[in-house]
Enzyme design. Structure first.
Site, PDB file in Angstrom:
ATOM      1  N   GLY A 195       4.817  10.406  -8.633  1.00  0.00           N
ATOM      2  CA  GLY A 195       5.608   9.342  -9.224  1.00  0.00           C
ATOM      3  C   GLY A 195       6.305   8.574  -8.113  1.00  0.00           C
ATOM      4  N   HIS A 207       0.724   4.256  -2.792  1.00  0.00           N
ATOM      5  CA  HIS A 207       0.467   5.637  -2.399  1.00  0.00           C
ATOM      6  C   HIS A 207       1.639   6.559  -2.745  1.00  0.00           C
ATOM      7  CE1 HIS A 207      -3.168   5.173   0.496  1.00  0.00           C
ATOM      8  NE2 HIS A 207      -3.187   4.244  -0.440  1.00  0.00           N
ATOM      9  N   ASP A 208       2.831   6.010  -2.805  1.00  0.00           N
ATOM     10  CA  ASP A 208       3.985   6.791  -3.231  1.00  0.00           C
ATOM     11  C   ASP A 208       3.876   7.121  -4.715  1.00  0.00           C
ATOM     12  OD1 ASP A 208       6.528   8.047  -3.029  1.00  0.00           O
ATOM     13  OD2 ASP A 208       7.495   6.233  -3.794  1.00  0.00           O
ATOM     14  N   THR A 212      -8.172 -14.583   3.168  1.00  0.00           N
ATOM     15  CA  THR A 212      -6.771 -14.989   3.394  1.00  0.00           C
ATOM     16  C   THR A 212      -5.890 -13.739   3.345  1.00  0.00           C
ATOM     17  OG1 THR A 212      -6.585 -15.440   1.004  1.00  0.00           O
ATOM     18  CG2 THR A 212      -7.053 -17.321   2.455  1.00  0.00           C
ATOM     19  N   ASN A 233      -3.264   8.652   4.352  1.00  0.00           N
ATOM     20  CA  ASN A 233      -2.028   7.946   4.719  1.00  0.00           C
ATOM     21  C   ASN A 233      -1.812   7.777   6.221  1.00  0.00           C
ATOM     22  OD1 ASN A 233      -1.287   7.563   2.061  1.00  0.00           O
ATOM     23  ND2 ASN A 233       0.022   9.377   1.973  1.00  0.00           N
ATOM     24  N   HIS A 260      -5.580  -5.908  -3.060  1.00  0.00           N
ATOM     25  CA  HIS A 260      -6.480  -5.971  -1.907  1.00  0.00           C
ATOM     26  C   HIS A 260      -6.650  -7.394  -1.388  1.00  0.00           C
ATOM     27  CE1 HIS A 260      -8.592  -1.881  -2.950  1.00  0.00           C
ATOM     28  NE2 HIS A 260      -7.411  -1.731  -2.389  1.00  0.00           N
ATOM     29  N   THR A 261      -5.924  -8.325  -1.972  1.00  0.00           N
ATOM     30  CA  THR A 261      -5.893  -9.681  -1.411  1.00  0.00           C
ATOM     31  C   THR A 261      -5.112  -9.701  -0.103  1.00  0.00           C
ATOM     32  OG1 THR A 261      -5.325 -11.992  -1.844  1.00  0.00           O
ATOM     33  CG2 THR A 261      -3.813 -10.349  -2.695  1.00  0.00           C
ATOM     34  N   SER A 312       8.538  10.029  -1.872  1.00  0.00           N
ATOM     35  CA  SER A 312       8.060  11.219  -1.154  1.00  0.00           C
ATOM     36  C   SER A 312       7.144  10.846   0.010  1.00  0.00           C
ATOM     37  CB  SER A 312       7.347  12.190  -2.104  1.00  0.00           C
ATOM     38  OG  SER A 312       6.313  11.548  -2.821  1.00  0.00           O
ATOM     39  N   ARG A 320       0.836  -1.208   0.000  1.00  0.00           N
ATOM     40  CA  ARG A 320       0.000   0.000   0.000  1.00  0.00           C
ATOM     41  C   ARG A 320       0.868   1.255   0.000  1.00  0.00           C
ATOM     42  NH1 ARG A 320      -3.151   2.423   4.645  1.00  0.00           N
ATOM     43  NH2 ARG A 320      -4.739   3.732   3.682  1.00  0.00           N
ATOM     44  N   PRO A 352      -6.828   7.663  -5.237  1.00  0.00           N
ATOM     45  CA  PRO A 352      -8.170   7.114  -5.442  1.00  0.00           C
ATOM     46  C   PRO A 352      -8.759   6.639  -4.115  1.00  0.00           C
ATOM     47  CG  PRO A 352      -6.481   5.634  -6.341  1.00  0.00           C
ATOM     48  CD  PRO A 352      -5.795   6.911  -5.970  1.00  0.00           C
ATOM     49  N   ASP A 360       8.837   8.227  -6.122  1.00  0.00           N
ATOM     50  CA  ASP A 360      10.024   9.012  -5.740  1.00  0.00           C
ATOM     51  C   ASP A 360      10.308   8.984  -4.244  1.00  0.00           C
ATOM     52  OD1 ASP A 360       7.908  10.530  -4.816  1.00  0.00           O
ATOM     53  OD2 ASP A 360       8.711  12.447  -5.526  1.00  0.00           O
TER      54      ASP A 360
END
Length: 322
Positions: free
Chosen positions: A75, A69-70, A249, A97, A194-195, A79, A65, A164, A77
């Site tokens: 991009g 999110h990075d 699982t 976050n 999301h598994t 951050s 995740r 998103p 990077d």
């Protein structure tokens, strides 16, 4: 008129140069980028991730995740790794976050790699490699991660609004992914991440309480599954860590997520939206029936997403710019 034409030429030329610079940065990524300068970087990072997983089974989901999110802000990077300062609230403290964790895994990896090869391996590359290891060590596929990313110097909490949201519908998701050069195929494949993991009540509360003026619960949720979600997340929930696993699982990287999606047992509205169009539903069905097809598509989309460029330096400390 000549001046106008000249100005237009320079404007177009500038756009071309910027575009070429972006493409050039992407093209400099290479699977063997550190073969000469830090040949043991990958095995060192894998060892750190493996050790962290033994102590905390939620680490793989957290790293995957974190990498998503990075990449979706400036991009890939690194951050998302930067700490806030007195003058600036960083990405990791933005609302989407707040629940990110396991930053220490990247810190420990950086420390170990710096001991081998000082000032060589970027934090952005370490995060990309750790995310791959998270998938592989959870029973998923492995792949050669293109490397050579640079670390960014800017991180703003306000920009996390670009991520998103779990409440997005299919058109919002499509727009968000398209802005980053990612297709609907990439959307469905990457959603398979999301598994792994867990969702807090706040991220799916909209589906089980006051869904609409006519229905309290999202009718697309399977009834017994909806009841189980309501039992762990009551309307006036006060338990800070209450929530549900993203699939049955949550520590194994498999295609169970897609099977549950077709049964009306998805957690997020954004997950449910994947079966609202014929094209995306066909892909969900394909991945639900073949783990091999899912893994092949996931690897392809991960390489594509993790190659979104950004960054200017190799940080010495992943939490602070040089």
């Amino acid at each position: 008129m000549a001046a106008k034409n000249t100005n237009m030429f320079y404007l177009i030329f500038s756009f071309i140069i910027v575009g070429l610079a972006h493409l050039n940065l992407v093209n400099t990524l290479s699977a063997n980028y550190y073969d000469q300068t830090c040949p043991n970087a990958e095995s060192t990072i894998t060892s750190v991730v493996k050790k962290a997983m033994l102590n905390d089974p939620t680490v793989p989901a957290a790293l995957l995740r974190m990498h998503f999110h990075d990449c979706f802000i400036r991009g890939c990077d690194g951050s998302v790794l930067l700490n806030s300062t007195g003058k600036n609230k960083a990405e990791k403290d933005g609302p989407p976050n707040i629940s990110l964790h396991a930053f220490y895994v990247i810190d420990n990896s950086k420390k170990a790699v710096e001991a081998l090869c000082p000032k060589t391996v970027s934090c952005a590359d370490i995060l990309a490699l750790a995310a791959r290891d998270a998938v592989t060590l959870s029973g998923g596929p492995t792949w050669d991660v293109p490397k050579g990313r640079k670390d960014g110097r800017v991180s703003k909490a306000t920009e996390t609004r670009q991520l998103p949201a779990p409440t997005f519908n299919s058109s919002q998701l499509q727009q968000s992914f398209a802005q980053r050069g990612l297709s609907m195929d990439d959307l469905v494949a990457l959603s398979g991440g999301h598994t792994l993991g867990f969702a807090h009540c706040s991220s799916f509360q909209n589906r089980i309480h006051n869904f609409s003026s006519k229905q309290s619960v999202d009718p697309t949720l399977e009834s017994s599954f909806a009841a189980s979600l309501k039992s762990v997340c009551p309307a006036k929930n006060t338990a800070k860590n209450a929530g549900a696993n993203l699939d049955a699982t949550p520590t194994t990287f498999d295609n169970r997520y897609y099977k549950l999606l077709l049964q009306g047992k998805s957690i997020f509205s954004s997950d449910q939206s994947l079966i609202n169009s014929a094209k995306t539903k066909a892909l969900v069905s394909k991945f639900a029936s073949s783990q091999q097809e899912f893994q092949k598509a996931f690897v392809k989309s991960m390489i594509k997403m993790s190659s979104i460029s950004g960054g200017q330096e190799v940080r010495l400390d992943c939490r602070v710019v040089n």
